[in-house]
Design an enzyme around this catalytic site. Structure first.
Site, PDB file in Angstrom:
ATOM      1  N   SER A   4      70.054 -75.334   9.154  1.00  0.00           N
ATOM      2  CA  SER A   4      69.592 -74.296   8.218  1.00  0.00           C
ATOM      3  C   SER A   4      68.920 -74.937   7.018  1.00  0.00           C
ATOM      4  O   SER A   4      69.533 -75.704   6.277  1.00  0.00           O
ATOM      5  CB  SER A   4      70.777 -73.445   7.749  1.00  0.00           C
ATOM      6  OG  SER A   4      70.368 -72.698   6.617  1.00  0.00           O
ATOM      7  N   HIS A  62      66.601 -73.154  11.561  1.00  0.00           N
ATOM      8  CA  HIS A  62      67.116 -71.848  11.112  1.00  0.00           C
ATOM      9  C   HIS A  62      66.624 -71.583   9.700  1.00  0.00           C
ATOM     10  O   HIS A  62      66.802 -72.407   8.799  1.00  0.00           O
ATOM     11  CB  HIS A  62      68.650 -71.898  11.162  1.00  0.00           C
ATOM     12  CG  HIS A  62      69.330 -70.607  10.859  1.00  0.00           C
ATOM     13  ND1 HIS A  62      69.486 -69.611  11.794  1.00  0.00           N
ATOM     14  CD2 HIS A  62      69.906 -70.149   9.725  1.00  0.00           C
ATOM     15  CE1 HIS A  62      70.145 -68.589  11.252  1.00  0.00           C
ATOM     16  NE2 HIS A  62      70.410 -68.894   9.991  1.00  0.00           N
ATOM     17  N   ASP A  64      66.746 -68.973   6.563  1.00  0.00           N
ATOM     18  CA  ASP A  64      67.522 -67.879   5.972  1.00  0.00           C
ATOM     19  C   ASP A  64      66.709 -67.157   4.918  1.00  0.00           C
ATOM     20  O   ASP A  64      66.379 -67.727   3.874  1.00  0.00           O
ATOM     21  CB  ASP A  64      68.798 -68.440   5.331  1.00  0.00           C
ATOM     22  CG  ASP A  64      69.786 -68.919   6.368  1.00  0.00           C
ATOM     23  OD1 ASP A  64      70.225 -68.082   7.177  1.00  0.00           O
ATOM     24  OD2 ASP A  64      70.107 -70.122   6.384  1.00  0.00           O
ATOM     25  N   MET A  91      66.543 -64.282   2.203  1.00  0.00           N
ATOM     26  CA  MET A  91      67.464 -63.478   1.373  1.00  0.00           C
ATOM     27  C   MET A  91      66.689 -62.792   0.259  1.00  0.00           C
ATOM     28  O   MET A  91      65.828 -63.405  -0.371  1.00  0.00           O
ATOM     29  CB  MET A  91      68.517 -64.384   0.756  1.00  0.00           C
ATOM     30  CG  MET A  91      69.297 -65.198   1.765  1.00  0.00           C
ATOM     31  SD  MET A  91      70.483 -66.279   0.931  1.00  0.00           S
ATOM     32  CE  MET A  91      71.249 -67.060   2.355  1.00  0.00           C
ATOM     33  N   HIS A 129      66.390 -65.754  10.210  1.00  0.00           N
ATOM     34  CA  HIS A 129      67.550 -64.893   9.970  1.00  0.00           C
ATOM     35  C   HIS A 129      67.261 -64.045   8.735  1.00  0.00           C
ATOM     36  O   HIS A 129      67.298 -64.547   7.612  1.00  0.00           O
ATOM     37  CB  HIS A 129      68.782 -65.795   9.778  1.00  0.00           C
ATOM     38  CG  HIS A 129      70.023 -65.071   9.370  1.00  0.00           C
ATOM     39  ND1 HIS A 129      71.162 -65.730   8.931  1.00  0.00           N
ATOM     40  CD2 HIS A 129      70.327 -63.753   9.338  1.00  0.00           C
ATOM     41  CE1 HIS A 129      72.103 -64.856   8.651  1.00  0.00           C
ATOM     42  NE2 HIS A 129      71.623 -63.642   8.865  1.00  0.00           N
ATOM     43  N   MET A 150      68.066 -61.556   5.964  1.00  0.00           N
ATOM     44  CA  MET A 150      69.137 -60.919   5.178  1.00  0.00           C
ATOM     45  C   MET A 150      68.439 -60.098   4.102  1.00  0.00           C
ATOM     46  O   MET A 150      68.557 -60.373   2.903  1.00  0.00           O
ATOM     47  CB  MET A 150      70.056 -61.985   4.577  1.00  0.00           C
ATOM     48  CG  MET A 150      70.963 -62.635   5.618  1.00  0.00           C
ATOM     49  SD  MET A 150      71.662 -64.208   5.068  1.00  0.00           S
ATOM     50  CE  MET A 150      70.340 -65.298   5.579  1.00  0.00           C
ATOM     51  N   MET A 156      78.196 -64.113  12.245  1.00  0.00           N
ATOM     52  CA  MET A 156      78.419 -64.743  10.943  1.00  0.00           C
ATOM     53  C   MET A 156      79.885 -65.147  10.825  1.00  0.00           C
ATOM     54  O   MET A 156      80.788 -64.322  10.999  1.00  0.00           O
ATOM     55  CB  MET A 156      78.088 -63.770   9.799  1.00  0.00           C
ATOM     56  CG  MET A 156      76.626 -63.400   9.656  1.00  0.00           C
ATOM     57  SD  MET A 156      75.476 -64.786   9.531  1.00  0.00           S
ATOM     58  CE  MET A 156      76.088 -65.673   8.107  1.00  0.00           C
ATOM     59  N   GLY A 178      74.808 -65.083   2.488  1.00  0.00           N
ATOM     60  CA  GLY A 178      74.285 -65.176   1.124  1.00  0.00           C
ATOM     61  C   GLY A 178      74.246 -66.590   0.587  1.00  0.00           C
ATOM     62  O   GLY A 178      73.381 -66.914  -0.218  1.00  0.00           O
ATOM     63  N   PHE A 179      75.148 -67.417   1.050  1.00  0.00           N
ATOM     64  CA  PHE A 179      75.235 -68.766   0.489  1.00  0.00           C
ATOM     65  C   PHE A 179      75.612 -69.776   1.573  1.00  0.00           C
ATOM     66  O   PHE A 179      76.368 -69.450   2.490  1.00  0.00           O
ATOM     67  CB  PHE A 179      76.291 -68.824  -0.628  1.00  0.00           C
ATOM     68  CG  PHE A 179      76.005 -67.862  -1.744  1.00  0.00           C
ATOM     69  CD1 PHE A 179      75.113 -68.213  -2.763  1.00  0.00           C
ATOM     70  CD2 PHE A 179      76.571 -66.610  -1.756  1.00  0.00           C
ATOM     71  CE1 PHE A 179      74.814 -67.311  -3.782  1.00  0.00           C
ATOM     72  CE2 PHE A 179      76.276 -65.695  -2.774  1.00  0.00           C
ATOM     73  CZ  PHE A 179      75.401 -66.051  -3.788  1.00  0.00           C
ATOM     74  N   GLY A 180      75.106 -70.985   1.416  1.00  0.00           N
ATOM     75  CA  GLY A 180      75.550 -72.081   2.257  1.00  0.00           C
ATOM     76  C   GLY A 180      76.832 -72.682   1.688  1.00  0.00           C
ATOM     77  O   GLY A 180      77.264 -72.326   0.583  1.00  0.00           O
ATOM     78  N   GLY A 181      77.439 -73.547   2.464  1.00  0.00           N
ATOM     79  CA  GLY A 181      78.577 -74.308   1.964  1.00  0.00           C
ATOM     80  C   GLY A 181      79.884 -73.550   1.853  1.00  0.00           C
ATOM     81  O   GLY A 181      80.819 -73.999   1.188  1.00  0.00           O
ATOM     82  N   ASP A 196      76.961 -68.853  12.769  1.00  0.00           N
ATOM     83  CA  ASP A 196      76.342 -69.258  11.498  1.00  0.00           C
ATOM     84  C   ASP A 196      77.347 -69.134  10.357  1.00  0.00           C
ATOM     85  O   ASP A 196      77.851 -68.046  10.088  1.00  0.00           O
ATOM     86  CB  ASP A 196      75.136 -68.339  11.244  1.00  0.00           C
ATOM     87  CG  ASP A 196      74.339 -68.696  10.004  1.00  0.00           C
ATOM     88  OD1 ASP A 196      74.602 -69.740   9.380  1.00  0.00           O
ATOM     89  OD2 ASP A 196      73.437 -67.912   9.663  1.00  0.00           O
ATOM     90  N   GLY A 197      77.597 -70.266   9.701  1.00  0.00           N
ATOM     91  CA  GLY A 197      78.426 -70.250   8.505  1.00  0.00           C
ATOM     92  C   GLY A 197      79.636 -71.159   8.619  1.00  0.00           C
ATOM     93  O   GLY A 197      80.509 -70.937   9.458  1.00  0.00           O
ATOM     94  N   GLY A 198      79.643 -72.211   7.826  1.00  0.00           N
ATOM     95  CA  GLY A 198      80.802 -73.109   7.818  1.00  0.00           C
ATOM     96  C   GLY A 198      80.965 -73.913   9.091  1.00  0.00           C
ATOM     97  O   GLY A 198      82.059 -74.410   9.377  1.00  0.00           O
TER      98      GLY A 198
HETATM   99  C1  DX5 Z   1      74.416 -67.968   5.021  1.00  0.00           C
HETATM  100  C2  DX5 Z   1      73.321 -68.427   5.947  1.00  0.00           C
HETATM  101  C3  DX5 Z   1      73.616 -69.680   6.650  1.00  0.00           C
HETATM  102  C4  DX5 Z   1      73.836 -70.869   5.771  1.00  0.00           C
HETATM  103  C5  DX5 Z   1      74.802 -71.757   6.498  1.00  0.00           C
HETATM  104  O1  DX5 Z   1      74.094 -66.709   4.564  1.00  0.00           O
HETATM  105  O2  DX5 Z   1      73.045 -67.437   6.920  1.00  0.00           O
HETATM  106  O3  DX5 Z   1      72.619 -69.958   7.642  1.00  0.00           O
HETATM  107  O4  DX5 Z   1      72.669 -71.589   5.479  1.00  0.00           O
HETATM  108  O5  DX5 Z   1      75.158 -72.802   5.659  1.00  0.00           O
HETATM  109  P1  DX5 Z   1      76.440 -73.728   5.973  1.00  0.00           P
HETATM  110  O6  DX5 Z   1      76.206 -74.320   7.320  1.00  0.00           O
HETATM  111  O7  DX5 Z   1      76.424 -74.706   4.862  1.00  0.00           O
HETATM  112  O8  DX5 Z   1      77.647 -72.809   5.959  1.00  0.00           O
HETATM  113 ZN    ZN Z   2      71.650 -67.941   8.568  1.00  0.00          ZN
END
Ligand code: DX5
Ligand code: ZN
Length: 218
Positions: A9, A34, A36, A38, A67, A69, A138, A143-146, A176-178
């Site tokens: 991503s 990927h 994202d 937003m 993706h 959002m 999901m 909304g956020f990475g990490g 997707d996510g974590g």
């Molecule tokens: C969150 C995104 C993810 C995000 C994943 O809303 O859809 O694609 O970038 O980031 P990580 O892999 O750090 O959880």
């Molecule tokens: Zn995503």
């Protein structure tokens, strides 16, 4: 099942060096990129739009996995198709007519995906499987990475794998996510065949090693 595909991503990439970053993950063995999108409305964060996606298209040959959002999404589908998206995925909550949105994505020549938030049930996609090329689960709130992986979503991944198998259709199942080398094996065991990873790839010192680790070290 064929080898799991890894979709880094871009959200976790160095924003000052995006061209270089996408070339680097391609060299490192990524399968998809990927992206994202937003809008600060559907999710509480703003990322980037079709102009940036189009600008990156020249920098790598990886399929672009977009993706969305954003709400509404329908007015922007054509722009992302023209920007070079291979897959365009949206959330059922983004508009009143998911079936029509999926038809629009396919009419634009792209593959169509449905994204399920942690609270969104499997049934949200059940009656549109004929229009779906990908289901994205999901494992964080978007909304956020990490963020931390929500293991509560593993039974949903497994239920979707059963639903896809029963349908006899070719539908990719993405998570997707974590997703990290620690959480990836449970996703794969539950039936996922595409893993999105932001931090676990772009936050790693060696992108190629990170991608190998996500696939299970093989
Ligand atoms: C969150 C995104 C993810 C995000 C994943 O809303 O859809 O694609 O970038 O980031 P990580 O892999 O750090 O959880
Ligand atoms: Zn995503």
């Amino acid at each position: 099942m064929s080898r799991v595909r890894i979709a880094p991503s871009l959200l976790a990439a160095d924003v000052a060096r995006l061209g270089e970053e996408v070339r680097a993950v391609e060299r490192a063995g990524a399968d998809w990129l990927h992206l994202d999108i937003m809008d600060g409305h559907f999710v509480p964060n703003i990322s980037f739009g079709p102009g940036l996606v189009k600008g990156l298209r020249a920098h790598c040959a990886l399929p672009f996995d977009v993706h969305l959002m954003i709400a509404p999404a329908d007015p922007y589908l054509a722009a992302f198709a023209e920007a070079g998206a291979r897959v365009i995925s949206l959330h059922p909550e983004a508009g009143p007519h998911l079936h029509r949105s999926l038809q629009s994505i396919r009419a634009l020549g792209c593959q169509a995906g449905v994204v399920l938030n942690p609270a969104t049930p499997v049934s949200a996609v059940e009656h549109v499987l004929d229009l779906v090329d990908l289901i994205l689960v999901m494992t964080v709130n978007p909304g956020f990475g990490g963020q931390s992986f929500l293991a509560s979503q593993l039974p949903k991944i497994a239920a979707l794998r059963r639903m896809i198998a029963a349908s006899g259709r070719e539908i990719a199942l993405e998570v997707d996510g974590g997703v990290t080398a620690e959480t990836a094996p449970a996703c794969i065991a539950a039936g996922a065949d595409v893993l999105v990873a932001g931090t676990a790839v772009f936050g790693a010192p060696d992108y190629a090693a990170a991608i190998v680790a996500l696939r299970g070290g093989g």
